[in-house]
Design an enzyme around this catalytic site. Sequence first.
Site, PDB file in Angstrom:
ATOM      1  N   ASN A 131      13.309  -8.551  -2.541  1.00 27.95           N
ATOM      2  CA  ASN A 131      11.952  -8.642  -3.068  1.00 27.95           C
ATOM      3  C   ASN A 131      11.534 -10.078  -3.383  1.00 27.95           C
ATOM      4  O   ASN A 131      10.353 -10.409  -3.331  1.00 27.95           O
ATOM      5  CB  ASN A 131      11.797  -7.726  -4.286  1.00 27.95           C
ATOM      6  CG  ASN A 131      11.737  -6.262  -3.868  1.00 27.95           C
ATOM      7  OD1 ASN A 131      11.676  -5.963  -2.679  1.00 27.95           O
ATOM      8  ND2 ASN A 131      11.745  -5.356  -4.823  1.00 27.95           N
TER       9      ASN A 131
ATOM     10  N   ARG B  86      17.616  -1.915 -10.581  1.00 27.94           N
ATOM     11  CA  ARG B  86      16.474  -2.769 -10.267  1.00 27.94           C
ATOM     12  C   ARG B  86      16.956  -4.109  -9.708  1.00 27.94           C
ATOM     13  O   ARG B  86      16.297  -4.716  -8.876  1.00 27.94           O
ATOM     14  CB  ARG B  86      15.645  -3.022 -11.530  1.00 27.94           C
ATOM     15  CG  ARG B  86      14.902  -1.803 -12.029  1.00 27.94           C
ATOM     16  CD  ARG B  86      14.026  -2.164 -13.203  1.00 27.94           C
ATOM     17  NE  ARG B  86      13.256  -1.013 -13.672  1.00 27.94           N
ATOM     18  CZ  ARG B  86      13.665  -0.174 -14.606  1.00 27.94           C
ATOM     19  NH1 ARG B  86      14.833  -0.328 -15.171  1.00 27.94           N
ATOM     20  NH2 ARG B  86      12.904   0.833 -14.982  1.00 27.94           N
TER      21      ARG B  86
ATOM     22  N   ARG C 117       5.567   5.618 -21.862  1.00 30.63           N
ATOM     23  CA  ARG C 117       6.652   6.612 -21.868  1.00 30.63           C
ATOM     24  C   ARG C 117       7.091   6.908 -23.295  1.00 30.63           C
ATOM     25  O   ARG C 117       7.255   8.067 -23.680  1.00 30.63           O
ATOM     26  CB  ARG C 117       7.837   6.073 -21.046  1.00 30.63           C
ATOM     27  CG  ARG C 117       7.562   6.114 -19.567  1.00 30.63           C
ATOM     28  CD  ARG C 117       8.674   5.511 -18.741  1.00 30.63           C
ATOM     29  NE  ARG C 117       8.420   5.734 -17.328  1.00 30.63           N
ATOM     30  CZ  ARG C 117       8.846   4.934 -16.341  1.00 30.63           C
ATOM     31  NH1 ARG C 117       9.558   3.862 -16.625  1.00 30.63           N
ATOM     32  NH2 ARG C 117       8.554   5.218 -15.092  1.00 30.63           N
TER      33      ARG C 117
ATOM     34  N   ALA D  23       0.846  -1.212   0.000  1.00 27.09           N
ATOM     35  CA  ALA D  23       0.000   0.000   0.000  1.00 27.09           C
ATOM     36  C   ALA D  23       0.867   1.242   0.000  1.00 27.09           C
ATOM     37  O   ALA D  23       0.533   2.255   0.601  1.00 27.09           O
ATOM     38  CB  ALA D  23      -0.934  -0.038   1.212  1.00 27.09           C
TER      39      ALA D  23
ATOM     40  N   HIS E  82      11.918  -5.690 -18.664  1.00 26.77           N
ATOM     41  CA  HIS E  82      11.785  -4.320 -18.167  1.00 26.77           C
ATOM     42  C   HIS E  82      13.164  -3.911 -17.688  1.00 26.77           C
ATOM     43  O   HIS E  82      13.764  -4.571 -16.881  1.00 26.77           O
ATOM     44  CB  HIS E  82      10.791  -4.312 -17.007  1.00 26.77           C
ATOM     45  CG  HIS E  82      10.546  -2.957 -16.426  1.00 26.77           C
ATOM     46  ND1 HIS E  82      10.244  -1.854 -17.188  1.00 26.77           N
ATOM     47  CD2 HIS E  82      10.528  -2.528 -15.149  1.00 26.77           C
ATOM     48  CE1 HIS E  82      10.061  -0.814 -16.405  1.00 26.77           C
ATOM     49  NE2 HIS E  82      10.229  -1.191 -15.161  1.00 26.77           N
TER      50      HIS E  82
ATOM     51  N   ASP F  97      -0.878  -4.282   3.611  1.00 29.76           N
ATOM     52  CA  ASP F  97       0.542  -3.957   3.796  1.00 29.76           C
ATOM     53  C   ASP F  97       0.998  -4.529   5.136  1.00 29.76           C
ATOM     54  O   ASP F  97       0.179  -4.829   6.003  1.00 29.76           O
ATOM     55  CB  ASP F  97       0.764  -2.433   3.778  1.00 29.76           C
ATOM     56  CG  ASP F  97       2.168  -2.050   3.329  1.00 29.76           C
ATOM     57  OD1 ASP F  97       2.333  -1.575   2.192  1.00 29.76           O
ATOM     58  OD2 ASP F  97       3.118  -2.253   4.127  1.00 29.76           O
TER      59      ASP F  97
ATOM     60  N   ILE G 151       2.667   3.222  -5.190  1.00 26.98           N
ATOM     61  CA  ILE G 151       1.868   2.675  -6.297  1.00 26.98           C
ATOM     62  C   ILE G 151       0.557   2.115  -5.749  1.00 26.98           C
ATOM     63  O   ILE G 151      -0.515   2.360  -6.310  1.00 26.98           O
ATOM     64  CB  ILE G 151       2.639   1.594  -7.090  1.00 26.98           C
ATOM     65  CG1 ILE G 151       3.910   2.185  -7.708  1.00 26.98           C
ATOM     66  CG2 ILE G 151       1.748   1.010  -8.189  1.00 26.98           C
ATOM     67  CD1 ILE G 151       4.747   1.211  -8.513  1.00 26.98           C
TER      68      ILE G 151
ATOM     69  N   ASN H 169       9.758  -4.957  -8.664  1.00 27.11           N
ATOM     70  CA  ASN H 169      11.012  -5.126  -9.428  1.00 27.11           C
ATOM     71  C   ASN H 169      11.985  -6.068  -8.729  1.00 27.11           C
ATOM     72  O   ASN H 169      11.926  -6.191  -7.515  1.00 27.11           O
ATOM     73  CB  ASN H 169      11.691  -3.765  -9.590  1.00 27.11           C
ATOM     74  CG  ASN H 169      11.314  -3.085 -10.885  1.00 27.11           C
ATOM     75  OD1 ASN H 169      11.005  -3.744 -11.875  1.00 27.11           O
ATOM     76  ND2 ASN H 169      11.347  -1.761 -10.869  1.00 27.11           N
TER      77      ASN H 169
END
EC number: 1.1.1.37
Length: 314
Positions: A96, A89, A152, A11, A176, A34, A14, A121
């Site tokens: 992560n 990243r 973009r 939360a 990405h 979260d 993003i 990421n």
Amino acid sequence: MARNKIALVGAGNIGGTLAHLAGLKELGDVVLFDVVEGMPQGKALDIAESSPVDSFDSRLTGANDYSALAGADVVIVTAGIARKPGMSRDDLLAINAKIVGQVADGIKTHCPDAFVIVITNPLDVMVGLMQKFSGLKPEKVVGMAGVLDSARFRYFIAEALNVSVEDVTAFVLGGHGDTMVPLARYSTVAGIPLTDLVEMGWLTQEKLDQIIQRTRDGGAEIVSLLKTGSAFYAPAASAIQMAEAYLKDKKRVLPCAAKLSGQYGVDGLYVGVPVVIGEGGVERIVEIELNEEEKAAFLHSVDAVKKLNEALSV
Ligand code: TXD
């Protein structure tokens, strides 16, 4: 008919923006989850209090317990640590990966039928881990990156040519990150390929090359300006477009990280390609002919994703 349920795991910047957009677009009821106590509840309440002003009906709640995911139709995962200036990243990899493993368990237990959109990421690796750990079918687990990268690209082209962003389409392939592959001959202004626009004198090759590079560096450009985190408005808008395509069975053709099974000569790996998103999740993978140069750039990108996956298993 009951409303759809959208669970947002993470939360932060993003996640909060996703909740706001999901409310504004009346995509359904929203749960913000979260590990931080109070924060998801506070954001949910704040957005709920805006609903009378903006005239939308959505039940927004915050949670710190995975049971709140029960029955979710869509789960959007941003849980993790965002990039700080100077961090790539890939630095985020180990931290992560662990978080995505926990989230995958929560999804498997509480909403195994959901359509899962991963944003965390390094994207291509995290979405692969999500699918592996959750055991969900590959068509129900996708990664968001291509919609953002192509947005973009579209924005920079529209700005350079002084035309509406609506009339610019862009085609971006690959992982990405720095190796993403924007394809100029499949990107258009009102159907006219960018390569033709160069010949027509609307755009110099040099300017086009600059825009392609700026697109590749798009994430880092925002990080260096914000200094305390990474982009969140455009990433949230992009993931909401994917969620909407699924919930409304729109059959949108969108670039997403999807698990390839032989397409583009790649098997068993998540990479960014155009896919059709509808009620079945990823209903189709679009496989186009690449020329030699494009193929080399794509394989370079696939290699980078493979290396990250290997780094994780060491
Ligand atoms: O194109 C793309 N895919 C991306 C990806 C574009 C921009 C940013 N991208 C990545 O999204 C970024 O590198 C991060 O990995 C994620 C989330 O970015 P955001 O800007 O929202 O990060 P925040 O504000 O730090 O929010 C992350 C939240 C934060 O509130 C943490 O408390 C929470 O994640 N968090 C967790 N939530 C649930 N469960 C666990 N275990 C957990 N750990 C941290």
